[in-house]
Design a protein around this motif. Structure first.
Motif, short mmCIF file in Angstrom:
data_model
loop_
_atom_site.label_atom_id
_atom_site.label_comp_id
_atom_site.label_asym_id
_atom_site.label_seq_id
_atom_site.Cartn_x
_atom_site.Cartn_y
_atom_site.Cartn_z
N VAL A 323 0.83 -1.21 0.00
CA VAL A 323 0.00 0.00 0.00
C VAL A 323 0.86 1.26 0.00
CG1 VAL A 323 -1.60 1.36 1.41
CG2 VAL A 323 -2.04 -1.07 1.00
N ARG A 324 2.04 1.20 0.60
CA ARG A 324 2.90 2.37 0.68
C ARG A 324 3.22 2.92 -0.71
NH1 ARG A 324 7.92 2.15 4.63
NH2 ARG A 324 8.22 0.19 3.50
N ALA A 325 3.52 2.03 -1.66
CA ALA A 325 3.83 2.47 -3.02
C ALA A 325 2.61 3.10 -3.69
CB ALA A 325 4.34 1.30 -3.84
N ALA A 326 1.46 2.50 -3.50
CA ALA A 326 0.24 3.04 -4.09
C ALA A 326 -0.11 4.39 -3.49
CB ALA A 326 -0.91 2.06 -3.90
N LEU A 327 0.07 4.53 -2.18
CA LEU A 327 -0.20 5.80 -1.51
C LEU A 327 0.72 6.89 -2.02
CD1 LEU A 327 -1.77 7.29 0.74
CD2 LEU A 327 0.00 6.53 2.34
N ALA A 328 2.00 6.57 -2.15
CA ALA A 328 2.96 7.55 -2.67
C ALA A 328 2.59 7.98 -4.08
CB ALA A 328 4.37 6.97 -2.64
N ASN A 329 2.14 7.05 -4.90
CA ASN A 329 1.74 7.36 -6.27
C ASN A 329 0.56 8.33 -6.29
OD1 ASN A 329 1.69 6.72 -9.27
ND2 ASN A 329 -0.35 6.04 -8.68
N MET A 330 -0.42 8.07 -5.44
CA MET A 330 -1.59 8.96 -5.39
C MET A 330 -1.21 10.35 -4.91
SD MET A 330 -5.01 6.98 -4.10
CE MET A 330 -6.05 6.17 -5.32
N LEU A 331 -0.38 10.41 -3.88
CA LEU A 331 0.01 11.71 -3.32
C LEU A 331 0.81 12.53 -4.32
CD1 LEU A 331 1.03 10.54 0.27
CD2 LEU A 331 -0.93 11.98 -0.30
N CYS A 332 1.62 11.87 -5.11
CA CYS A 332 2.48 12.58 -6.07
C CYS A 332 1.75 13.01 -7.32
CB CYS A 332 3.67 11.71 -6.45
SG CYS A 332 4.87 11.47 -5.13
N ASN A 333 0.62 12.38 -7.61
CA ASN A 333 -0.08 12.68 -8.86
C ASN A 333 -1.35 13.48 -8.64
OD1 ASN A 333 1.60 11.35 -10.98
ND2 ASN A 333 1.26 9.56 -9.69
N ASP A 334 -2.44 12.83 -8.41
CA ASP A 334 -3.73 13.53 -8.43
C ASP A 334 -4.29 13.92 -7.08
OD1 ASP A 334 -3.78 13.15 -11.21
OD2 ASP A 334 -4.52 11.11 -10.91
N HIS A 335 -3.79 13.31 -5.98
CA HIS A 335 -4.45 13.50 -4.69
C HIS A 335 -3.44 13.85 -3.60
CE1 HIS A 335 -8.12 11.88 -6.48
NE2 HIS A 335 -7.38 10.92 -7.00
N PRO A 336 -2.89 15.06 -3.64
CA PRO A 336 -1.86 15.43 -2.65
C PRO A 336 -2.39 15.67 -1.25
CG PRO A 336 -2.40 17.30 -4.04
CD PRO A 336 -3.13 16.13 -4.63
N ASN A 337 -3.72 15.79 -1.10
CA ASN A 337 -4.30 16.15 0.20
C ASN A 337 -5.06 15.00 0.85
OD1 ASN A 337 -3.38 18.89 -0.02
ND2 ASN A 337 -5.06 19.26 -1.47
N LEU A 338 -4.62 13.78 0.62
CA LEU A 338 -5.27 12.64 1.26
C LEU A 338 -5.15 12.74 2.78
CD1 LEU A 338 -4.04 9.66 -0.98
CD2 LEU A 338 -6.27 10.80 -1.05
N PRO A 339 -6.14 12.23 3.50
CA PRO A 339 -6.06 12.28 4.97
C PRO A 339 -4.92 11.43 5.53
CG PRO A 339 -7.93 10.96 4.26
CD PRO A 339 -7.42 11.65 3.04
#
Length: 645
Positions: A323-339
């Motif tokens: 999950v860590r890799a998937a989370l980093a991908n989301m934060l770096c691309n479309d969703h920088p403000n995830l909780p």
């Protein structure tokens, strides 16, 4: 999902698939009636068209940006929009009398449930309250569709934790009267979810996708392909699939859990036995535990020394399943403000103080040394039981433990492995087990274990029996059409002929599995452990000075003297079947242990305080009926004329 829609999704994903990436197979129920199918597709088309129109009005000239990896990050490509518009026009022509805003949809049916709590002290409790009534669209969910009408589930919060069976259309109402969970109740109002991490072995992407708002970012943990390599990829707009590493592609990512982050700041933790697929929430019985956690007023500092409690184990699970890799991908691309900005935030930002159940993970791989071994597999179960003060002990005060193991898959058993597991289930030291001579370990008799699995007779007498459901499976990436036979009944239960007919297979330990709800089969994985006095001289109504040993008894002995408020046992609920692949096999020495685990699994364990507790928790009728030698035989798919005809 029709061909145009499948093609549109596939087009939106072109260019995103790297070599050796896993393929997600999507399945939909071919038996759905035309009206339900039409209403579902209509609703999806409306929502997707609105979302596309909204984006076009804001950025009419912009093309979707791409991440550095070439994965499309915008919700849909222009080709998708064109196809959706054409599809809407076709729907209008087909049903000119239907209001495209959903006004003519049939009204949803209301159903109400009450509460069944695992309270702060870990004790199961059945309490009804006014706040327990939840309005849901049970019919549309059971059919594998989402609600189209105006009735939405009312959010109910479970700060002390909740364990319930999952609703089943074939046992409504349930014979045992237990309250149930429906997926709409578990998720709450889709607009309130800001982010979700969900995990399942088998997943119907199109089905579960409909339960979330299209704009909600979701990480889904799934099964790797045959290579067993870890990886991530975008599978739908705002949805990222992540898969963990499996040695030589052997084993499975079998965990079923959800972490649901709400816009209010609340976190809901869900541990389930159900796959994210329609028939697991409709035709076969499952169970689910969940608990709501408040956001801390201020984050606490990260403490790497804290290990073994619920949040630290959950963080370890997320790292292990990639999950860590998937989370980093989301934060770096479309969703920088995830909780959730990092895995460590899970402990730091949310208050876990009211979570009293113990988390028991199995992480696939080879684990060496005590610090690693006791955090996974059956040795993690051992540690949890010891932490709850439920160790059977030694000497005069020692208790015997009988375990009843309900599941949907049977393992290859040896007396050594079964005693190894039972040793951990008693909370006894794994080091002591490894210090036992190997020759003695290999020759021990079967421990007091009841393997609870449906007989052929039971399967045939259930509502669905051996019936096969024909499903049309479609790959989102390669648009391959594959027809598979999947059973909503007996096809969900696994025992092989060569297992049952093996010379040393423990047939004498098998007991029939019958749901307390009624005539359905259970996909629920559950272990009920109850304590018995060792053989001793006791005074009872049966006669003073009589030797008593009821470890093999099919009934409870109420004559034993128990300390008031002292737990009478414990229960496990989760994804683990009673198999070595799920729980692991211990080797090495007491000084340097080694635990090998094939699967990724996850569950919870908690104490049981009295017989009523056991009745409330148990999914199967107790005492389970023992197989009659020469008459009873477990359900074996390869012997079914229906499945193999």
């Amino acid at each position: 999902m029709d061909d145009d829609l499948a093609r549109a999704i596939a087009l939106s994903l072109q260019g995103s698939r790297a070599p050796n990436e896993p393929i997600i197979i999507d399945d939909s129920d071919a038996e759905d009636d035309d009206e339900t199918r039409f209403q579902t597709e209509l609703r999806r088309a409306i929502e997707e068209s609105k979302a596309q129109s909204s984006r076009a009005s804001i950025h009419p000239a912009q093309s979707p940006p791409e991440s550095a990896s070439g994965i499309p990050s915008a919700p849909y490509l222009s080709e998708r929009a064109k196809l959706e518009q054409e599809r809407l026009e076709r729907l209008k022509r087909m049903r000119g009398d239907v209001d495209l805003e959903g006004g003519s949809a049939r009204p949803a049916k209301r159903q109400y449930t009450s509460s069944s709590q695992v309270q702060t002290n870990g004790r199961a409790n059945n309490t009804a309250s006014a706040s327990s009534s939840i309005a849901t669209n049970a019919h549309s969910e059971a059919k594998g569709t989402t609600s189209i009408g105006n009735i939405l589930p009312i959010d109910q919060l479970f700060w002390d934790g909740e364990l319930r069976p999952v609703a089943n259309i074939h046992t409504n109402p349930r014979q045992d009267g237990k309250p149930v969970f429906r997926l709409t109740e578990i998720l709450g109002q889709k607009a309130d979810i800001s982010f979700a991490i969900i995990s399942s072995y088998s997943t119907s992407i199109s089905w579960i996708y409909g339960f979330f708002d299209r704009s909600t970012p979701v990480i889904i943990v799934g099964q790797p392909d045959e290579s067993g390599q870890a990886g991530i990829k975008n599978v739908l707009p705002n949805w990222t699939l992540t898969v963990p590493f499996l040695r030589n592609g052997r084993g499975c990512m079998h965990m079923k859990f959800m972490l649901l982050f709400y816009k209010s700041g609340r976190l809901r933790v869900v541990i389930s036995t159900a796959n994210l697929i329609d028939y697991d929430y409709r035709d076969i019985e499952n169970a689910m535990w969940l608990q709501d956690l408040p956001l801390r007023s201020s984050a606490i500092a990260h403490d790497p020394k804290v290990v073994g409690d619920f949040p630290s184990l959950m963080q370890g699970v997320l790292r292990a399943v990639n999950v860590r890799a998937a989370l980093a991908n989301m934060l770096c691309n479309d969703h920088p403000n995830l909780p959730l900005q990092s895995i460590n935030d899970l402990r730091m930002k949310w208050d876990w103080s009211k979570v009293k159940v113990k988390l028991v993970p199995s992480l696939a791989g080879k684990h060496e040394g005590w610090p690693n071994v006791i955090l996974t597999g059956h040795t993690a179960l051992m540690k949890s039981i010891r932490d709850m003060g439920l160790r059977t002990g030694k000497g005069k005060a020692a208790k015997d433990l009988v375990i009843e193991c309900q599941g949907s898959s049977i393992g290859t058993y040896s007396t050594q492995w079964m005693n190894e597991f039972h040793w951990s289930a008693r909370g006894e030291s794994a080091a002591d087990w490894l210090d036992e001579p190997k020759t003695r370990r290999s020759k021990m008799p079967w421990p007091p274990v009841k393997v609870v699995f449906p007989s052929v007779k039971t399967v045939r007498e259930t509502v669905l029996g051996e019936r096969v459901g024909l499903y049309l499976l479609r790959s989102l990436h390669e648009r391959q059409k594959v027809v598979l036979n999947l059973s909503q009944g007996g096809g969900t239960m696994f025992c092989r002929r060569n297992q049952w007919e093996a010379t040393k297979f423990p047939k004498e330990l098998f007991h029939d599995s019958n749901s307390t709800a009624g005539g359905v089969l259970m996909h629920t994985k559950m272990i009920i452990g109850t304590y018995k006095q060792k053989k001793s001289i006791v005074a009872s109504s049966k006669g003073k000075g009589q030797a008593v040993d009821d470890t093999d008894s099919e009934t409870e002995d109420d004559d034993e003297v128990k300390v008031q408020n002292d737990p009478v046992g414990w229960a496990y609920v989760g994804s683990h079947n009673f198999t070595p692949s799920a729980w692991g096999t211990l080797s090495g020495s007491g000084f340097n242990p080694v635990l090998n685990i094939v699967n990724f699994e996850l569950g919870i364990v908690f104490p049981l305080y009295d017989e009523k507790d056991i009745e409330r928790v148990s999914c199967f009728k107790r005492p389970p009926r023992k197989y009659v030698a020469g008459q009873d035989r477990p359900w074996i798919q390869e012997e079914s004329e229906v499945l193999n005809g």
